[in-house]
Design an enzyme around this catalytic site. Sequence first.
Site, short mmCIF file in Angstrom:
data_model
loop_
_atom_site.label_atom_id
_atom_site.label_comp_id
_atom_site.label_asym_id
_atom_site.label_seq_id
_atom_site.Cartn_x
_atom_site.Cartn_y
_atom_site.Cartn_z
N HIS A 12 -67.37 -11.25 -27.13
CA HIS A 12 -67.94 -13.13 -25.39
C HIS A 12 -69.54 -13.73 -26.45
O HIS A 12 -70.04 -12.61 -26.11
CB HIS A 12 -67.71 -12.74 -24.29
CG HIS A 12 -68.03 -14.19 -23.84
ND1 HIS A 12 -67.52 -14.31 -22.18
CD2 HIS A 12 -68.91 -15.04 -23.86
CE1 HIS A 12 -67.99 -15.38 -21.66
NE2 HIS A 12 -68.96 -15.97 -22.18
N HIS A 14 -71.32 -16.48 -27.62
CA HIS A 14 -72.55 -18.34 -28.28
C HIS A 14 -72.52 -17.68 -29.61
O HIS A 14 -73.63 -17.67 -29.35
CB HIS A 14 -73.29 -18.93 -27.33
CG HIS A 14 -71.74 -18.77 -25.85
ND1 HIS A 14 -71.59 -19.48 -25.68
CD2 HIS A 14 -72.40 -18.08 -25.27
CE1 HIS A 14 -70.50 -19.38 -24.50
NE2 HIS A 14 -71.30 -18.63 -23.89
N LEU A 15 -71.94 -19.16 -30.46
CA LEU A 15 -72.58 -18.86 -31.66
C LEU A 15 -72.99 -20.57 -32.09
O LEU A 15 -74.06 -20.33 -32.81
CB LEU A 15 -72.22 -18.47 -33.14
CG LEU A 15 -71.47 -16.28 -33.62
CD1 LEU A 15 -71.02 -16.97 -34.54
CD2 LEU A 15 -73.49 -16.33 -33.49
N ARG A 16 -73.26 -20.77 -31.47
CA ARG A 16 -73.40 -22.48 -31.18
C ARG A 16 -73.36 -23.33 -33.33
O ARG A 16 -71.92 -22.28 -33.99
CB ARG A 16 -74.69 -22.89 -31.27
CG ARG A 16 -75.68 -22.20 -30.05
CD ARG A 16 -74.66 -22.62 -28.26
NE ARG A 16 -75.35 -22.49 -27.48
CZ ARG A 16 -74.86 -21.71 -26.21
NH1 ARG A 16 -74.14 -21.81 -26.13
NH2 ARG A 16 -76.08 -21.89 -25.36
N ASN A 40 -67.27 -23.69 -26.91
CA ASN A 40 -68.25 -24.82 -25.61
C ASN A 40 -69.00 -25.05 -26.86
O ASN A 40 -70.33 -24.78 -26.36
CB ASN A 40 -68.39 -24.45 -24.36
CG ASN A 40 -69.52 -22.79 -24.88
OD1 ASN A 40 -69.96 -22.59 -25.30
ND2 ASN A 40 -70.30 -22.68 -24.26
N LYS A 101 -59.92 -20.41 -23.48
CA LYS A 101 -60.85 -20.08 -22.88
C LYS A 101 -60.83 -21.06 -21.80
O LYS A 101 -60.48 -22.20 -22.64
CB LYS A 101 -62.22 -20.13 -23.56
CG LYS A 101 -63.14 -19.88 -22.63
CD LYS A 101 -63.90 -18.57 -22.05
CE LYS A 101 -64.73 -18.84 -20.80
NZ LYS A 101 -66.19 -17.81 -21.22
N HIS A 138 -63.69 -17.83 -17.30
CA HIS A 138 -65.21 -18.48 -16.44
C HIS A 138 -64.63 -18.63 -15.39
O HIS A 138 -64.56 -19.28 -14.58
CB HIS A 138 -65.70 -19.27 -16.46
CG HIS A 138 -66.82 -19.51 -16.22
ND1 HIS A 138 -68.74 -19.56 -17.36
CD2 HIS A 138 -67.42 -19.84 -15.24
CE1 HIS A 138 -69.56 -19.14 -16.69
NE2 HIS A 138 -69.13 -19.68 -15.28
N HIS A 176 -67.56 -12.21 -18.50
CA HIS A 176 -68.91 -12.12 -17.76
C HIS A 176 -68.69 -11.24 -16.39
O HIS A 176 -69.28 -12.25 -15.08
CB HIS A 176 -69.46 -12.49 -17.96
CG HIS A 176 -69.62 -14.17 -18.30
ND1 HIS A 176 -68.60 -14.76 -16.93
CD2 HIS A 176 -69.43 -14.95 -18.64
CE1 HIS A 176 -68.63 -16.46 -17.07
NE2 HIS A 176 -69.01 -16.79 -18.81
N LEU A 221 -75.31 -18.27 -15.90
CA LEU A 221 -74.17 -18.11 -15.54
C LEU A 221 -72.82 -17.54 -15.81
O LEU A 221 -72.56 -17.35 -17.22
CB LEU A 221 -74.16 -19.64 -15.53
CG LEU A 221 -74.42 -20.54 -14.84
CD1 LEU A 221 -74.47 -22.38 -14.58
CD2 LEU A 221 -75.07 -20.42 -13.56
N ASP A 249 -72.26 -12.22 -24.00
CA ASP A 249 -72.47 -13.88 -23.27
C ASP A 249 -73.47 -14.20 -23.93
O ASP A 249 -74.78 -15.02 -23.61
CB ASP A 249 -72.25 -13.88 -21.78
CG ASP A 249 -72.42 -15.53 -21.83
OD1 ASP A 249 -71.99 -15.81 -22.02
OD2 ASP A 249 -72.48 -15.42 -20.22
N HIS A 253 -80.20 -20.50 -26.38
CA HIS A 253 -81.06 -21.89 -26.10
C HIS A 253 -82.69 -21.84 -27.09
O HIS A 253 -82.80 -20.83 -26.59
CB HIS A 253 -81.09 -22.68 -24.99
CG HIS A 253 -79.61 -22.27 -23.31
ND1 HIS A 253 -78.74 -23.38 -24.33
CD2 HIS A 253 -78.55 -21.45 -23.65
CE1 HIS A 253 -77.95 -23.77 -23.33
NE2 HIS A 253 -77.90 -22.08 -22.78
N ALA A 265 -78.25 -22.30 -18.41
CA ALA A 265 -78.09 -21.25 -18.02
C ALA A 265 -78.06 -20.58 -20.09
O ALA A 265 -77.44 -20.98 -20.63
CB ALA A 265 -76.54 -21.28 -17.75
O1 DOR Z 1 -75.45 -18.62 -19.32
C1 DOR Z 1 -74.46 -18.87 -19.77
N1 DOR Z 1 -74.65 -19.62 -20.89
N2 DOR Z 1 -72.76 -19.33 -19.36
C2 DOR Z 1 -72.14 -19.64 -19.72
O2 DOR Z 1 -71.02 -19.14 -19.19
C3 DOR Z 1 -72.36 -20.14 -21.04
C4 DOR Z 1 -73.41 -19.99 -22.11
C5 DOR Z 1 -73.79 -20.79 -22.99
O3 DOR Z 1 -73.20 -21.82 -23.27
O4 DOR Z 1 -75.30 -21.36 -22.77
ZN ZN Z 2 -70.42 -17.43 -22.03
#
Ligand code: DOR
Ligand code: ZN
Length: 347
Positions: A12, A14-16, A40, A101, A138, A176, A221, A249, A253, A265
């Site tokens: 799990h 996130h690479l953006r 996302n 997802k 989620h 998560h 989150l 996860d 940011h 988050a």
């Molecule tokens: O804390 C989180 N950040 N929870 C998520 O489910 C998404 C993630 C994000 O994409 O920043």
């Molecule tokens: Zn996530």
Amino acid sequence: MQITLTQPDDWHLHLRDGDMLSAVVGSTAAHFGRALIMPNLVPPVVTGDDARDYKARIEKALIDTGSNTAFKPLMTLYLTETTQADDVVKAAKEGIIVAVKLYPAGATTNSSSGVTNIDKVMPVLTAMAEHGVVLCVHGEVTDSDIDIFDREARFIETVLEPLRTALPELRIVMEHVTTKDGVDYVASAEKNLAATLTTHHLMINRNHLLVGGIRPHYYCLPIAKREEHRQALVLAACSGDARYFLGTDSAPHTRTTKESDCGCAGVFNAANTMVCLASVFEEANALDKLEAFASLNGPKWYGLEPNSATMTLKKTTTKTPIPERIPVADDWVVPFDPARDIYWQVL
Ligand code: DOR
Ligand code: ZN
């Protein structure tokens, strides 16, 4: 002391995209063989073609940044109420994606295109069950009258249990998991249910987030819960039970979007996850279970071979520094501070 494991995977991540992708991809590629990439983005990754294009951008970023090109991104689709079952099944059959997802609309970062009512996506979920396509969820309800600390437990009761009853063949990962309710629910399932656990939820509770000042870099989150829940997560991770595996996860940011009057988050733990986990498993007297959690249980669930490479972790006498902040344009990402001293390094 040192331990050698099969190289881990992150189920799990996130690479953006764009500058952020270039800034963070190397941190994961340096340690992990594969990662399941969350969809996302803005706009989200909704079709097989989107996933193919995003994968190509990740592979290009690995090359452009001189990162480890042996790292394999495994792609997911973002389930929307207009997702076409045929497109999902085709993308899975062609090996473009390994999972879909489900974000309840409004549950987290960039989830506004998510699902408002599970009934609206039942045709897609039915096709996924028939074709063995994994659903990653989620697991939080978003109703404004449900307390944020209760949203995971409520999701199990009102969405997940009815869904599993309606579609027992659907293979589901509760992503998560943050509560004892979550790990107990997964433990009670006879088949087709697994859970990922993050590095930070194994290390921090809600006191770390809120006592002595608010710590925006611990805000994520699902939100961190009470200490008794954290302890239940550690027990699950350290049990060796094949239904629990690592999904960091890691969610970068920029500093200014976290340290804000409405902070985002997400915890960026990609750079120090493995040393943090070594510390957690050592404390639980379970270093012999780290390989199952980080390297074996995930591939088994997804029907893949474990990585052939290995990773060696060494106990150190000097404190492991928190990784350096990562520059992104004129800002930076703040790496996870595990809230305790760590004495491990990746060799
Ligand atoms: O804390 C989180 N950040 N929870 C998520 O489910 C998404 C993630 C994000 O994409 O920043
Ligand atoms: Zn996530």
